[in-house]
Design an enzyme around this catalytic site. Sequence first.
Site, mmCIF file in Angstrom:
data_model
loop_
_atom_site.group_PDB
_atom_site.id
_atom_site.type_symbol
_atom_site.label_atom_id
_atom_site.label_comp_id
_atom_site.label_asym_id
_atom_site.label_seq_id
_atom_site.Cartn_x
_atom_site.Cartn_y
_atom_site.Cartn_z
ATOM 1 N N HIS A 181 7.646 -13.875 10.892
ATOM 2 C CA HIS A 181 6.936 -12.869 11.285
ATOM 3 C C HIS A 181 5.763 -12.980 10.501
ATOM 4 O O HIS A 181 5.604 -12.302 9.381
ATOM 5 C CB HIS A 181 7.033 -11.433 11.018
ATOM 6 C CG HIS A 181 7.080 -9.977 11.420
ATOM 7 N ND1 HIS A 181 6.634 -10.229 12.039
ATOM 8 C CD2 HIS A 181 8.122 -9.498 11.426
ATOM 9 C CE1 HIS A 181 6.151 -9.038 12.633
ATOM 10 N NE2 HIS A 181 7.107 -8.543 12.507
ATOM 11 N N GLY A 182 4.205 -13.069 11.217
ATOM 12 C CA GLY A 182 3.542 -12.690 10.273
ATOM 13 C C GLY A 182 2.589 -11.866 10.649
ATOM 14 O O GLY A 182 0.801 -11.673 10.849
ATOM 15 N N ASN A 184 1.588 -7.354 12.180
ATOM 16 C CA ASN A 184 2.185 -5.619 11.445
ATOM 17 C C ASN A 184 2.441 -5.351 10.745
ATOM 18 O O ASN A 184 3.481 -3.959 10.278
ATOM 19 C CB ASN A 184 3.952 -5.651 13.010
ATOM 20 C CG ASN A 184 3.880 -6.275 14.084
ATOM 21 O OD1 ASN A 184 4.626 -6.955 14.998
ATOM 22 N ND2 ASN A 184 3.204 -5.923 14.738
ATOM 23 N N TYR A 186 3.356 -6.217 7.786
ATOM 24 C CA TYR A 186 4.436 -6.932 6.369
ATOM 25 C C TYR A 186 3.611 -8.247 6.241
ATOM 26 O O TYR A 186 2.638 -8.223 6.209
ATOM 27 C CB TYR A 186 5.871 -7.172 7.479
ATOM 28 C CG TYR A 186 6.501 -6.140 7.706
ATOM 29 C CD1 TYR A 186 6.562 -5.884 7.368
ATOM 30 C CD2 TYR A 186 5.955 -6.276 9.512
ATOM 31 C CE1 TYR A 186 7.506 -4.210 8.180
ATOM 32 C CE2 TYR A 186 6.881 -5.540 10.119
ATOM 33 C CZ TYR A 186 7.705 -3.997 9.110
ATOM 34 O OH TYR A 186 8.009 -3.140 9.835
ATOM 35 N N GLY A 306 2.992 -3.311 26.691
ATOM 36 C CA GLY A 306 2.609 -2.842 27.381
ATOM 37 C C GLY A 306 2.954 -3.447 28.824
ATOM 38 O O GLY A 306 2.244 -2.668 29.649
ATOM 39 N N GLY A 327 9.407 -4.921 24.635
ATOM 40 C CA GLY A 327 10.430 -4.474 24.013
ATOM 41 C C GLY A 327 10.923 -2.890 24.346
ATOM 42 O O GLY A 327 11.997 -3.378 25.120
HETATM 43 C C1 LIG Z 1 12.115 -0.210 17.559
HETATM 44 C C2 LIG Z 1 11.043 -0.970 17.810
HETATM 45 C C3 LIG Z 1 11.559 -1.670 16.935
HETATM 46 C C4 LIG Z 1 10.554 -2.780 16.150
HETATM 47 N N1 LIG Z 1 10.887 -4.164 15.622
HETATM 48 C C5 LIG Z 1 10.094 -5.073 15.170
HETATM 49 C C6 LIG Z 1 10.359 -6.538 14.585
HETATM 50 O O1 LIG Z 1 11.902 -5.952 13.650
HETATM 51 N N2 LIG Z 1 9.471 -6.913 14.406
HETATM 52 C C7 LIG Z 1 8.688 -7.215 15.479
HETATM 53 O O2 LIG Z 1 7.364 -7.969 14.783
HETATM 54 N N3 LIG Z 1 8.203 -6.270 16.056
HETATM 55 C C8 LIG Z 1 8.817 -5.583 16.033
HETATM 56 N N4 LIG Z 1 8.473 -3.680 16.773
HETATM 57 C C9 LIG Z 1 7.490 -4.348 18.049
HETATM 58 C C10 LIG Z 1 8.112 -4.143 19.170
HETATM 59 O O3 LIG Z 1 8.002 -6.018 19.454
HETATM 60 C C11 LIG Z 1 6.504 -4.750 20.319
HETATM 61 O O4 LIG Z 1 5.578 -5.932 20.146
HETATM 62 C C12 LIG Z 1 6.284 -3.211 20.423
HETATM 63 O O5 LIG Z 1 7.469 -2.238 21.117
HETATM 64 C C13 LIG Z 1 5.024 -3.277 22.095
HETATM 65 O O6 LIG Z 1 5.908 -4.183 23.176
HETATM 66 P P1 LIG Z 1 6.256 -3.543 24.183
HETATM 67 O O7 LIG Z 1 5.244 -1.837 24.673
HETATM 68 O O8 LIG Z 1 6.800 -4.565 25.485
HETATM 69 O O9 LIG Z 1 7.468 -2.378 23.245
HETATM 70 C C14 LIG Z 1 9.928 -2.778 17.102
HETATM 71 C C15 LIG Z 1 9.866 -1.845 18.217
HETATM 72 C C16 LIG Z 1 10.580 -1.386 18.158
HETATM 73 C C17 LIG Z 1 10.065 -0.127 19.931
#
Ligand SMILES: Cc1cc2nc3c(=O)[nH]c(=O)nc-3n(C[C@H](O)[C@H](O)[C@H](O)COP(=O)(O)O)c2cc1C
Length: 367
Positions: A181-182, A184, A186, A306, A327
């Site tokens: 995980h590089g 968001n 962290y 998205g 996601g």
């Molecule tokens: C409830 C929730 C928890 C998430 N936890 C993580 C995580 O543990 N690690 C990570 O890299 N991204 C995490 N994300 C981000 C998602 O991997 C993803 O980038 C984000 O939901 C956008 O994609 P989507 O538009 O398909 O939902 C999380 C997102 C949501 C909604």
Amino acid sequence: MTDSTRGILTPYDINGLHLRNRLAVAPMTRVSASETGHASVAMAQYYARFAQGGFGLVISEGLYTDQQYAQGYRCQPGITDAAQAQALRTVTEAVQAHQGAMFAQLMHAGALSQGNRFSQQSVAPSAIRPKGEQMRFYYGEGHYHLPKAMDDEAIADAIAGFAQAARLAVGQAGFDGIEIHGANGYLLDQFLTDYSNQRSDRWGGSTLNRLGLTLEVIKAVRAQVGDAVPLGVRISQGKVNDFGHKWANAEVDAEVIFGTLEDSGVDFVHVTEFEAWQPAFQEGGESLVALARRYAPKLALIANGGLHDSARAQQALAEGADVIALGKAALANPDYPNRLVGKLPIKAFDGEVLGPIADIKASELAL
Ligand SMILES: Cc1cc2nc3c(=O)[nH]c(=O)nc-3n(C[C@H](O)[C@H](O)[C@H](O)COP(=O)(O)O)c2cc1C
């Protein structure tokens, strides 16, 4: 099946690992492990549903990597010893029983740690309080703690934590691959980000120096797991606590980051943006997906953000993505791939499921 769904449903291989289609579940933290970070029965059932629903690849939520500073959230699963690895084995077996592959996402929370049973103190590249507020749906409240700047020993310990976690993930927990995980906001992204990394040693300064910790972690993990295991890294501009962040040198940074990752020892890069099809920088410019493809042409490319509309997903594939990660749409439709095949409607995501705490709900376990 329409033209826009056909490509997504074709198989794909990452470093010899066969995926039955190009749809992946994005990593999502659900704080449903025990207080001691052991994966639960609910987690095995929850993750299995995605494989049962046709996803070729399931990426785990962020698993903390050491018993010092890595843990971000209360009830987050960890992969720091044999017992935690064994608990995760029930999850990987449940996914693999339905022909899904599963990657472990290895995560060090750094300054964004808001619940770490091993330490009240958080760490970061520099002693700068993170922007934003702790996430309530992960049991947090108020400002983030002021982190302590990591010294060389703490940095070496963090690298060693990733390496050991990767060894446990593959050797004992039965994961098919590793995602570092590089992204968001962290720890590794805190090092990459100009304003959270004010260091004047080898880990700070230029974009390449700031990417240095990610590169060292990749090297250490690769040395542990060997060449045959699929290994990749997730990269983003936006952060959970700074949604709209953009790299200061725009495409020049993209070239440094993706161009360096190309020869870093990873097999794939996973790029995530709020809306992955949008220009990464200026109006009318290329998306981060297109830039990753341009500057890292040899790597497998996972795109996220998205992309639940299959025309958008198709566009990302056309721009060079190999796999599409979903996601929220996967939460609403754990059987999203089977729905595409069967031409069934795709359900809209309802945020209720993540409230008040983002743990796995009973409704998500029913078949
Ligand atoms: C409830 C929730 C928890 C998430 N936890 C993580 C995580 O543990 N690690 C990570 O890299 N991204 C995490 N994300 C981000 C998602 O991997 C993803 O980038 C984000 O939901 C956008 O994609 P989507 O538009 O398909 O939902 C999380 C997102 C949501 C909604």
